[in-house]
Design a protein around this motif. Sequence first.
Motif, PDB file in Angstrom:
ATOM      1  N   ILE A  10       0.854  -1.177   0.000  1.00  0.00           N
ATOM      2  CA  ILE A  10       0.000   0.000   0.000  1.00  0.00           C
ATOM      3  C   ILE A  10       0.890   1.227   0.000  1.00  0.00           C
ATOM      4  CG2 ILE A  10      -1.715   1.268   1.336  1.00  0.00           C
ATOM      5  CD1 ILE A  10      -2.603  -1.409   2.494  1.00  0.00           C
ATOM      6  N   THR A  11       0.571   2.209  -0.817  1.00  0.00           N
ATOM      7  CA  THR A  11       1.390   3.411  -0.915  1.00  0.00           C
ATOM      8  C   THR A  11       0.896   4.475   0.045  1.00  0.00           C
ATOM      9  OG1 THR A  11       1.839   2.963  -3.236  1.00  0.00           O
ATOM     10  CG2 THR A  11       2.227   5.197  -2.469  1.00  0.00           C
ATOM     11  N   PHE A  12       1.829   4.973   0.884  1.00  0.00           N
ATOM     12  CA  PHE A  12       1.521   6.075   1.780  1.00  0.00           C
ATOM     13  C   PHE A  12       2.486   7.219   1.493  1.00  0.00           C
ATOM     14  CE2 PHE A  12      -0.027   2.379   4.255  1.00  0.00           C
ATOM     15  CZ  PHE A  12      -1.342   2.763   4.400  1.00  0.00           C
ATOM     16  N   ASP A  13       2.165   8.386   2.058  1.00  0.00           N
ATOM     17  CA  ASP A  13       2.916   9.598   1.716  1.00  0.00           C
ATOM     18  C   ASP A  13       3.888  10.038   2.796  1.00  0.00           C
ATOM     19  OD1 ASP A  13       1.350   9.765  -0.603  1.00  0.00           O
ATOM     20  OD2 ASP A  13      -0.195  10.920   0.423  1.00  0.00           O
ATOM     21  N   ASP A  14       4.220   9.164   3.756  1.00  0.00           N
ATOM     22  CA  ASP A  14       5.070   9.575   4.877  1.00  0.00           C
ATOM     23  C   ASP A  14       6.404  10.154   4.399  1.00  0.00           C
ATOM     24  OD1 ASP A  14       3.903   7.975   7.649  1.00  0.00           O
ATOM     25  OD2 ASP A  14       3.247   7.280   5.696  1.00  0.00           O
ATOM     26  N   GLU A  15       7.083   9.430   3.526  1.00  0.00           N
ATOM     27  CA  GLU A  15       8.410   9.863   3.096  1.00  0.00           C
ATOM     28  C   GLU A  15       8.330  11.177   2.323  1.00  0.00           C
ATOM     29  OE1 GLU A  15      10.297   6.692   1.029  1.00  0.00           O
ATOM     30  OE2 GLU A  15      10.303   5.354   2.765  1.00  0.00           O
ATOM     31  N   LYS A  16       7.356  11.303   1.449  1.00  0.00           N
ATOM     32  CA  LYS A  16       7.196  12.533   0.674  1.00  0.00           C
ATOM     33  C   LYS A  16       6.905  13.710   1.606  1.00  0.00           C
ATOM     34  CE  LYS A  16       4.621  14.492  -3.237  1.00  0.00           C
ATOM     35  NZ  LYS A  16       4.337  15.783  -2.599  1.00  0.00           N
ATOM     36  N   MET A  17       6.044  13.488   2.598  1.00  0.00           N
ATOM     37  CA  MET A  17       5.698  14.566   3.521  1.00  0.00           C
ATOM     38  C   MET A  17       6.917  15.004   4.324  1.00  0.00           C
ATOM     39  SD  MET A  17       3.411  14.579   6.914  1.00  0.00           S
ATOM     40  CE  MET A  17       4.856  13.806   7.653  1.00  0.00           C
ATOM     41  N   LEU A  18       7.704  14.049   4.815  1.00  0.00           N
ATOM     42  CA  LEU A  18       8.889  14.391   5.604  1.00  0.00           C
ATOM     43  C   LEU A  18       9.921  15.133   4.757  1.00  0.00           C
ATOM     44  CD1 LEU A  18       9.156  11.050   7.607  1.00  0.00           C
ATOM     45  CD2 LEU A  18       8.624  13.307   8.560  1.00  0.00           C
ATOM     46  N   THR A  19      10.041  14.735   3.489  1.00  0.00           N
ATOM     47  CA  THR A  19      10.956  15.435   2.585  1.00  0.00           C
ATOM     48  C   THR A  19      10.496  16.866   2.330  1.00  0.00           C
ATOM     49  OG1 THR A  19      11.543  13.358   1.497  1.00  0.00           O
ATOM     50  CG2 THR A  19      11.987  15.396   0.282  1.00  0.00           C
ATOM     51  N   LEU A  21       8.580  18.656   4.272  1.00  0.00           N
ATOM     52  CA  LEU A  21       8.736  19.420   5.518  1.00  0.00           C
ATOM     53  C   LEU A  21      10.178  19.878   5.688  1.00  0.00           C
ATOM     54  CD1 LEU A  21       7.593  20.414   8.231  1.00  0.00           C
ATOM     55  CD2 LEU A  21       8.231  18.198   9.205  1.00  0.00           C
ATOM     56  N   GLU A  22      11.108  18.991   5.404  1.00  0.00           N
ATOM     57  CA  GLU A  22      12.531  19.352   5.525  1.00  0.00           C
ATOM     58  C   GLU A  22      12.876  20.511   4.595  1.00  0.00           C
ATOM     59  OE1 GLU A  22      16.931  17.254   4.964  1.00  0.00           O
ATOM     60  OE2 GLU A  22      15.100  16.072   4.786  1.00  0.00           O
ATOM     61  N   ARG A  23      12.306  20.494   3.391  1.00  0.00           N
ATOM     62  CA  ARG A  23      12.569  21.589   2.446  1.00  0.00           C
ATOM     63  C   ARG A  23      12.032  22.914   2.972  1.00  0.00           C
ATOM     64  NH1 ARG A  23       9.201  23.595  -0.989  1.00  0.00           N
ATOM     65  NH2 ARG A  23       7.786  21.805  -0.843  1.00  0.00           N
ATOM     66  N   VAL A  24      10.804  22.876   3.540  1.00  0.00           N
ATOM     67  CA  VAL A  24      10.224  24.102   4.094  1.00  0.00           C
ATOM     68  C   VAL A  24      11.049  24.602   5.265  1.00  0.00           C
ATOM     69  CG1 VAL A  24       8.206  25.073   5.262  1.00  0.00           C
ATOM     70  CG2 VAL A  24       7.893  23.522   3.331  1.00  0.00           C
ATOM     71  N   MET A  25      11.463  23.682   6.131  1.00  0.00           N
ATOM     72  CA  MET A  25      12.278  24.055   7.295  1.00  0.00           C
ATOM     73  C   MET A  25      13.599  24.664   6.861  1.00  0.00           C
ATOM     74  SD  MET A  25      10.599  23.270  10.058  1.00  0.00           S
ATOM     75  CE  MET A  25       9.652  22.063  10.983  1.00  0.00           C
ATOM     76  N   ARG A  26      14.210  24.032   5.854  1.00  0.00           N
ATOM     77  CA  ARG A  26      15.517  24.499   5.398  1.00  0.00           C
ATOM     78  C   ARG A  26      15.423  25.885   4.773  1.00  0.00           C
ATOM     79  NH1 ARG A  26      16.697  20.174   2.870  1.00  0.00           N
ATOM     80  NH2 ARG A  26      15.986  20.854   0.808  1.00  0.00           N
TER      81      ARG A  26
END
Length: 416
Positions: A10-19, A21-26
């Motif tokens: 099943i495909t979830f978006d956890d990794e995409k969301m964390l990536t 978020l890191e871009r926004v934080m950076r």
Amino acid sequence: MSEAVNQSQITFDDEKMLTDLERVMRGKIFGGRLAAILQFVNPKTFERNRESYNIVVHSIRSLMSKYEGTFYTLHDYSIVLFVRLSERFFDQTFEKLVLEIDDILTRNNVAIGLTPEEAENAVRWYRFDSQVEDLQEWMDGLQQRYRTYTERRKRLLAKAGTAAGQGEGMPLTPGALQQIDDILKKADVSTFMKRQPVTLCFGNQPPKPIFHEIFVGVNELRQAIAPNVNLRGARSLFHHLTRTLDTRVFRSLLDGYVSRNSGPFSINLNVSTILSDTFRDFDSRIGNIVKKEQIIIELQRYDVFWDYGEYLLACEFLHNSGYRLLLDGITPDLLQLFGRKELKADFIKLFYFRDRHDEWTSKDIASRIAEADANRVIMARCETEEALKAGMAAGVRLFQGWHIDNLIRASREVVN
């Protein structure tokens, strides 16, 4: 890990969301940005009733199309939104968004297992410019939970793959699918096609067939063309295989498997098949063999919210062309979510499972069936006398299953 196991995940978006978020934080792009986290009290219930979750996902995704932001579904069935609002109208827009999401959750609170009070408190909001540390703490916890989840899932899938190899055959892979597909495109599947009646049961009268479901016996087909492959081992690949089977069923019907004297019958199709040129060709020719009002098209419940727009388009086309529509694979607990009239279905097929017998004795099942119209609700998988009695007590009049088949055979033996 095998290729088939990868395909079935099943495909979830956890990794995409964390990536993201890191871009926004950076980039420290915080102005007007919000994060909303929707969590449910009993997310495990969605593993059995995914449609309940999909209803909320579809509603919120549609809502988000009006805003600038991104939408993520996570492994624990949480939903995360990153939204950017105009700083000039921030307060007004934020208030409107909060109310719209609360309205979706409140209207669907039963489906997602929340009380009205829990629905109102299911969303946590974070402002990037003032609560970023709190948001980061939540995300760190999520990242750890996701890591644990993926490691556990890898172990379970590896074990499942081994079991499939030892039991029902090797998992279905893209390579095996291509070979089977090539065989089916040239095969006559009529020898594997079966009929099972849907009957009217009333009092002590023998079951009276109303129409017959025509379907391909997948187990028999597998034994003939791929005995060492578990055709159902990867759902996405099997779904592709069923589209090929749809075309072969069309060929059999056009080649004389049915006639005007066959009476009403149903066939199982995919929405993507109905919207294809192949079905257009079938539609243009089948009217010369049988009346279209004889044909009932069965669609699976997962086709409803896989692409709701396509589903509605398929319904409109079928009804305009003279066919009737049956929504298959519903269970009593989902009946309130799958309104027959709202989903434009002429019939709804409710599955009976012995280990979920209590669903058929609940105090509100009879009213739900009456609302859907008892003349248009079918109890399927009616394989015991206990099931038949439960269905009749709930107001169901149409039944399908092995027990019904046995009753028909018994009544014929008495006549003879």
